[in-house]
Design a protein around this motif. Sequence first.
Motif, PDB file in Angstrom:
ATOM      1  N   TYR A 128       0.980  -1.214  -0.054  1.00  0.00           N
ATOM      2  CA  TYR A 128      -0.233  -0.257  -0.076  1.00  0.00           C
ATOM      3  C   TYR A 128       0.857   1.498  -0.014  1.00  0.00           C
ATOM      4  CZ  TYR A 128      -3.199   4.153   1.452  1.00  0.00           C
ATOM      5  OH  TYR A 128      -3.613   4.350   1.110  1.00  0.00           O
ATOM      6  N   ASP A 129       1.140   2.170  -1.235  1.00  0.00           N
ATOM      7  CA  ASP A 129       1.965   2.947  -1.006  1.00  0.00           C
ATOM      8  C   ASP A 129       0.928   4.435  -1.262  1.00  0.00           C
ATOM      9  OD1 ASP A 129       3.352   4.541  -2.189  1.00  0.00           O
ATOM     10  OD2 ASP A 129       3.795   3.964  -3.869  1.00  0.00           O
ATOM     11  N   GLU A 130       1.215   5.398  -0.594  1.00  0.00           N
ATOM     12  CA  GLU A 130       0.269   6.367  -0.590  1.00  0.00           C
ATOM     13  C   GLU A 130       1.289   8.132  -1.041  1.00  0.00           C
ATOM     14  OE1 GLU A 130      -2.535   9.648   2.177  1.00  0.00           O
ATOM     15  OE2 GLU A 130      -2.328   7.488   2.325  1.00  0.00           O
ATOM     16  N   TYR A 131       0.369   8.645  -1.838  1.00  0.00           N
ATOM     17  CA  TYR A 131       1.439   9.476  -3.073  1.00  0.00           C
ATOM     18  C   TYR A 131       2.368  10.173  -2.360  1.00  0.00           C
ATOM     19  CZ  TYR A 131       2.694  12.413  -6.615  1.00  0.00           C
ATOM     20  OH  TYR A 131       3.765  13.403  -7.107  1.00  0.00           O
ATOM     21  N   SER A 132       2.037  10.812  -1.289  1.00  0.00           N
ATOM     22  CA  SER A 132       2.072  12.313  -0.720  1.00  0.00           C
ATOM     23  C   SER A 132       3.657  11.293   0.908  1.00  0.00           C
ATOM     24  CB  SER A 132       1.671  12.402  -0.092  1.00  0.00           C
ATOM     25  OG  SER A 132       0.736  12.672   1.251  1.00  0.00           O
ATOM     26  N   SER A 133       3.279   9.761   0.377  1.00  0.00           N
ATOM     27  CA  SER A 133       4.254   8.822   1.814  1.00  0.00           C
ATOM     28  C   SER A 133       5.643   8.790   1.634  1.00  0.00           C
ATOM     29  CB  SER A 133       3.665   7.892   2.702  1.00  0.00           C
ATOM     30  OG  SER A 133       3.975   7.582   3.271  1.00  0.00           O
ATOM     31  N   ASN A 134       6.321   8.652   2.873  1.00  0.00           N
ATOM     32  CA  ASN A 134       7.859   7.953   2.372  1.00  0.00           C
ATOM     33  C   ASN A 134       7.979   6.662   2.775  1.00  0.00           C
ATOM     34  OD1 ASN A 134       7.961  10.856   1.537  1.00  0.00           O
ATOM     35  ND2 ASN A 134       9.150  11.332   4.069  1.00  0.00           N
ATOM     36  N   VAL A 135       6.728   6.154   2.718  1.00  0.00           N
ATOM     37  CA  VAL A 135       6.925   4.557   3.338  1.00  0.00           C
ATOM     38  C   VAL A 135       5.912   3.772   2.365  1.00  0.00           C
ATOM     39  CG1 VAL A 135       7.440   4.673   5.447  1.00  0.00           C
ATOM     40  CG2 VAL A 135       4.647   4.687   5.442  1.00  0.00           C
ATOM     41  N   ILE A 136       5.518   2.431   2.406  1.00  0.00           N
ATOM     42  CA  ILE A 136       5.529   1.723   1.863  1.00  0.00           C
ATOM     43  C   ILE A 136       5.232   0.600   2.722  1.00  0.00           C
ATOM     44  CG2 ILE A 136       4.990  -0.039  -0.087  1.00  0.00           C
ATOM     45  CD1 ILE A 136       7.399   1.605  -1.484  1.00  0.00           C
ATOM     46  N   GLU A 137       3.491   0.085   2.949  1.00  0.00           N
ATOM     47  CA  GLU A 137       3.066  -0.750   3.758  1.00  0.00           C
ATOM     48  C   GLU A 137       3.084  -1.730   3.288  1.00  0.00           C
ATOM     49  OE1 GLU A 137      -0.106   0.529   6.547  1.00  0.00           O
ATOM     50  OE2 GLU A 137       0.189   2.741   5.943  1.00  0.00           O
ATOM     51  N   TRP A 138       3.706  -2.941   3.761  1.00  0.00           N
ATOM     52  CA  TRP A 138       3.597  -4.210   2.417  1.00  0.00           C
ATOM     53  C   TRP A 138       2.820  -5.551   3.672  1.00  0.00           C
ATOM     54  CZ3 TRP A 138       5.152  -4.539  -2.062  1.00  0.00           C
ATOM     55  CH2 TRP A 138       5.946  -3.444  -2.664  1.00  0.00           C
ATOM     56  N   GLU A 139       2.401  -6.008   2.264  1.00  0.00           N
ATOM     57  CA  GLU A 139       1.179  -7.420   3.509  1.00  0.00           C
ATOM     58  C   GLU A 139       1.513  -8.417   3.032  1.00  0.00           C
ATOM     59  OE1 GLU A 139      -2.501  -6.377   5.273  1.00  0.00           O
ATOM     60  OE2 GLU A 139      -3.019  -7.845   3.690  1.00  0.00           O
ATOM     61  N   GLN A 140       1.683  -9.705   3.897  1.00  0.00           N
ATOM     62  CA  GLN A 140       1.261 -11.378   3.115  1.00  0.00           C
ATOM     63  C   GLN A 140       0.426 -11.725   3.803  1.00  0.00           C
ATOM     64  OE1 GLN A 140       5.903 -12.373   2.631  1.00  0.00           O
ATOM     65  NE2 GLN A 140       5.217 -12.707   0.689  1.00  0.00           N
ATOM     66  N   ARG A 141       0.247 -13.063   3.148  1.00  0.00           N
ATOM     67  CA  ARG A 141      -0.952 -13.870   4.135  1.00  0.00           C
ATOM     68  C   ARG A 141      -0.585 -15.337   3.188  1.00  0.00           C
ATOM     69  NH1 ARG A 141      -7.407 -12.452   3.924  1.00  0.00           N
ATOM     70  NH2 ARG A 141      -6.854 -11.510   6.426  1.00  0.00           N
ATOM     71  N   CYS A 142      -0.787 -16.167   4.294  1.00  0.00           N
ATOM     72  CA  CYS A 142      -0.292 -17.897   4.855  1.00  0.00           C
ATOM     73  C   CYS A 142      -0.985 -17.998   3.717  1.00  0.00           C
ATOM     74  CB  CYS A 142      -0.084 -18.466   5.682  1.00  0.00           C
ATOM     75  SG  CYS A 142       0.048 -19.871   6.110  1.00  0.00           S
TER      76      CYS A 142
END
Length: 54
Positions: free
Chosen positions: A22-36
């Motif tokens: 999940y990448d918000e344009y104005s943010s400096n971070v990316i939130e990642w997720e994985q599921r089993c």
Amino acid sequence: MTAIGQILCRIGLHRWGRKRGYDEYSSNVIEWEQRCERCGKRKRWVEVKQDRRR
């Protein structure tokens, strides 16, 4: 879920699916997720975006 799959997930050997970010344009971070794929457990982490000015 098979008995073998339950045992493997219980001891920590998950079958992680595709990595989604999940990448918000104005943010400096990316939130990642994985599921089993076997038990549905989520793994989430945050990474700093690479500097694009280089």
